[in-house]
Design a protein around this motif. Structure first.
Motif, PDB file in Angstrom:
ATOM      1  N   LEU A 105       0.861  -1.174   0.000  1.00 37.08           N
ATOM      2  CA  LEU A 105       0.000   0.000   0.000  1.00 37.08           C
ATOM      3  C   LEU A 105       0.899   1.226   0.000  1.00 37.08           C
ATOM      4  O   LEU A 105       1.740   1.383   0.894  1.00 37.08           O
ATOM      5  CB  LEU A 105      -0.900   0.012   1.235  1.00 37.08           C
ATOM      6  N   VAL A 106       0.732   2.107  -1.009  1.00 43.57           N
ATOM      7  CA  VAL A 106       1.557   3.305  -1.155  1.00 43.57           C
ATOM      8  C   VAL A 106       0.631   4.509  -1.323  1.00 43.57           C
ATOM      9  O   VAL A 106      -0.223   4.509  -2.213  1.00 43.57           O
ATOM     10  CB  VAL A 106       2.503   3.187  -2.367  1.00 43.57           C
ATOM     11  N   VAL A 107       0.812   5.528  -0.469  1.00 41.45           N
ATOM     12  CA  VAL A 107      -0.060   6.699  -0.502  1.00 41.45           C
ATOM     13  C   VAL A 107       0.793   7.961  -0.498  1.00 41.45           C
ATOM     14  O   VAL A 107       1.663   8.122   0.363  1.00 41.45           O
ATOM     15  CB  VAL A 107      -1.022   6.733   0.702  1.00 41.45           C
ATOM     16  N   ILE A 108       0.525   8.845  -1.461  1.00 44.62           N
ATOM     17  CA  ILE A 108       1.208  10.145  -1.528  1.00 44.62           C
ATOM     18  C   ILE A 108       0.190  11.219  -1.146  1.00 44.62           C
ATOM     19  O   ILE A 108      -0.854  11.356  -1.781  1.00 44.62           O
ATOM     20  CB  ILE A 108       1.751  10.428  -2.941  1.00 44.62           C
ATOM     21  N   SER A 109       0.507  11.980  -0.097  1.00 43.56           N
ATOM     22  CA  SER A 109      -0.376  13.039   0.396  1.00 43.56           C
ATOM     23  C   SER A 109       0.258  14.398   0.156  1.00 43.56           C
ATOM     24  O   SER A 109       1.483  14.520   0.076  1.00 43.56           O
ATOM     25  CB  SER A 109      -0.629  12.862   1.898  1.00 43.56           C
ATOM     26  N   ASP A 132      -2.304  13.346   5.204  1.00 39.12           N
ATOM     27  CA  ASP A 132      -1.150  12.614   5.718  1.00 39.12           C
ATOM     28  C   ASP A 132      -1.399  12.110   7.137  1.00 39.12           C
ATOM     29  O   ASP A 132      -1.001  10.998   7.480  1.00 39.12           O
ATOM     30  CB  ASP A 132       0.096  13.491   5.673  1.00 39.12           C
ATOM     31  N   ARG A 133      -2.064  12.918   7.956  1.00 42.21           N
ATOM     32  CA  ARG A 133      -2.364  12.486   9.318  1.00 42.21           C
ATOM     33  C   ARG A 133      -3.260  11.257   9.305  1.00 42.21           C
ATOM     34  O   ARG A 133      -3.066  10.319  10.087  1.00 42.21           O
ATOM     35  CB  ARG A 133      -3.043  13.634  10.062  1.00 42.21           C
ATOM     36  N   LYS A 167      -1.118   8.264   8.119  1.00 43.77           N
ATOM     37  CA  LYS A 167      -0.157   7.907   9.169  1.00 43.77           C
ATOM     38  C   LYS A 167      -0.842   7.128  10.290  1.00 43.77           C
ATOM     39  O   LYS A 167      -0.351   6.062  10.715  1.00 43.77           O
ATOM     40  CB  LYS A 167       0.489   9.173   9.719  1.00 43.77           C
ATOM     41  N   ARG A 168      -1.959   7.636  10.771  1.00 39.84           N
ATOM     42  CA  ARG A 168      -2.662   6.965  11.863  1.00 39.84           C
ATOM     43  C   ARG A 168      -3.201   5.609  11.445  1.00 39.84           C
ATOM     44  O   ARG A 168      -3.181   4.654  12.230  1.00 39.84           O
ATOM     45  CB  ARG A 168      -3.783   7.869  12.374  1.00 39.84           C
ATOM     46  N   PHE A 169      -3.691   5.521  10.207  1.00 38.69           N
ATOM     47  CA  PHE A 169      -4.193   4.241   9.705  1.00 38.69           C
ATOM     48  C   PHE A 169      -3.080   3.200   9.689  1.00 38.69           C
ATOM     49  O   PHE A 169      -3.255   2.069  10.177  1.00 38.69           O
ATOM     50  CB  PHE A 169      -4.759   4.432   8.293  1.00 38.69           C
ATOM     51  N   SER A 172       5.270  19.830  -0.711  1.00 37.47           N
ATOM     52  CA  SER A 172       4.463  19.401   0.431  1.00 37.47           C
ATOM     53  C   SER A 172       4.137  17.911   0.409  1.00 37.47           C
ATOM     54  O   SER A 172       3.394  17.425   1.277  1.00 37.47           O
ATOM     55  CB  SER A 172       3.159  20.202   0.481  1.00 37.47           C
ATOM     56  N   ALA A 173       4.680  17.180  -0.546  1.00 38.36           N
ATOM     57  CA  ALA A 173       4.340  15.758  -0.691  1.00 38.36           C
ATOM     58  C   ALA A 173       4.979  14.912   0.407  1.00 38.36           C
ATOM     59  O   ALA A 173       6.121  15.135   0.813  1.00 38.36           O
ATOM     60  CB  ALA A 173       4.770  15.249  -2.061  1.00 38.36           C
ATOM     61  N   VAL A 174       4.229  13.922   0.874  1.00 42.56           N
ATOM     62  CA  VAL A 174       4.723  12.910   1.804  1.00 42.56           C
ATOM     63  C   VAL A 174       4.227  11.558   1.303  1.00 42.56           C
ATOM     64  O   VAL A 174       3.028  11.388   1.065  1.00 42.56           O
ATOM     65  CB  VAL A 174       4.211  13.139   3.238  1.00 42.56           C
ATOM     66  N   MET A 175       5.127  10.610   1.132  1.00 39.94           N
ATOM     67  CA  MET A 175       4.738   9.269   0.707  1.00 39.94           C
ATOM     68  C   MET A 175       4.909   8.295   1.863  1.00 39.94           C
ATOM     69  O   MET A 175       5.961   8.247   2.496  1.00 39.94           O
ATOM     70  CB  MET A 175       5.589   8.801  -0.479  1.00 39.94           C
ATOM     71  N   ARG A 176       3.872   7.538   2.143  1.00 38.10           N
ATOM     72  CA  ARG A 176       3.928   6.493   3.167  1.00 38.10           C
ATOM     73  C   ARG A 176       3.584   5.158   2.521  1.00 38.10           C
ATOM     74  O   ARG A 176       2.706   5.077   1.667  1.00 38.10           O
ATOM     75  CB  ARG A 176       2.961   6.803   4.309  1.00 38.10           C
TER      76      ARG A 176
END
Length: 313
Positions: free
Chosen positions: A232-236, A242-243, A246-248, A292-296
């Motif tokens: 699972l890859v998500v870019i916010s 992002d919060r 991250k919490r999920f 402002s991108a963050v990838m998790r």
């Protein structure tokens, strides 16, 4: 000429998917297909790619790609449609959140205060209320809540009152320039270099498209559709998204304790290998919209699924 779109974290996102050549992958936000084409380059003739998007222009591009490549399946809907896929049928899910450069740069779409145009903001202009329609009827309390919660705007109440005053004196707000002017008059201070309308436009767009609700639905669905070992890859692009991501990922990467039965062994985590990646300085310099991108990313574990109506075994 089509507005230029530069895919953010292109190589990093595709690497995080850990592509299996014969696998089945999801691009939940096709956009202009940057991530999708990079995924296809790594798939064998037996691999599959399913793409989702609400935007009719993005879907037109996706359908042209599918016509030339039988591995591609196109779904004209938001990525909450993940929930309709069979369980454990997917090897990777990529969600690239927010709006694309072509959407922002097209004045007719009404996403940006930098270009005057109709105040629309819908990802799919054929469905739901436009921003102008919502602002014409929303109460001051409702506007205040949306702007405060989704825009994290401390001047939410003055902005909502200014919009209401404008409605009463001159009629509904119909264009992006009109809304930006109203917000600028209500916001007395702002961070250097940031337009006063930024947070309000973000908040209304998120509300109109139910973006956070759909994101939660897609995250939940990913646990069902991903096979063990799937990614699972998500870019916010803003803190609210992002919060939530991250919490999920944090919640599902920990053993789950049933407080009603503290003596029962905790259920195994559903996610592992949770990681965060930021754009490089070189990418931000080349494409300021990446700043402002963050990838998790995370890996779906082999933890057992819950029985119907019950707790995981």
């Amino acid at each position: 000429m089509q507005p230029l779109h530069r895919t953010v974290l292109l190589n990093e996102a595709v690497q995080a998917l850990q592509i299996q050549p014969d696998g089945h992958y999801i691009d939940g936000t096709f956009g202009r297909g940057g991530h999708s084409r990079a995924i296809l380059q790594r798939l064998s003739p037996r691999g599959r790619l399913t793409v989702f998007d609400k935007d009719p222009e993005a879907i037109a591009v996706a359908q042209a790609l599918a016509a030339a490549d039988a591995r591609v399946t196109v779904r004209h809907e938001g990525f909450a449609g993940l929930a309709t896929l069979p369980a454990a049928s997917v090897d990777g899910v990529l969600l690239d959140l927010g709006v694309s450069s072509p959407q922002l740069d097209d004045a007719a779409r009404g996403f940006s205060f930098r270009h005057d145009g109709p105040l629309d903001m819908r990802m799919d202009p054929a469905r739901g209320l436009s921003a102008a329609q919502w602002l014409a009827t929303a109460s001051v309390a409702e506007m205040t809540e949306v702007i405060r919660e989704y825009g994290e705007e401390r001047f939410a109440a003055p902005i909502a009152k200014a919009i209401d005053r404008r409605r009463q004196e001159r009629g509904p707000v119909r264009t992006t320039a009109e809304l930006a002017e109203i917000v600028a008059g209500a916001v007395k201070t702002r961070e250097p270099g940031k337009d006063p309308a930024t947070r309000t436009f973000q908040a209304i767009r998120i509300h109109i498209n139910a973006e956070l609700e759909e994101l939660q639905q897609a995250l939940d669905a990913s646990l069902s559709v991903l096979r063990a070992g799937g990614r699972l890859v998500v870019i916010s692009f803003h803190s609210l998204e992002d919060r939530m991501v991250k919490r999920f990922m944090q919640r599902h990467s920990r053993p789950e304790v049933d407080r009603r039965a503290p003596m029962v062994e905790p259920a195994a985590p559903l996610l592992a290998e949770v990681r965060r990646v930021m754009p490089s300085a070189a990418e931000v310099q080349d494409n300021p919209r990446a700043r402002s991108a963050v990838m998790r990313s995370a890996t779906r574990t082999a933890a057992p699924r819950p029985a119907a109506g019950g707790r995981r075994a």
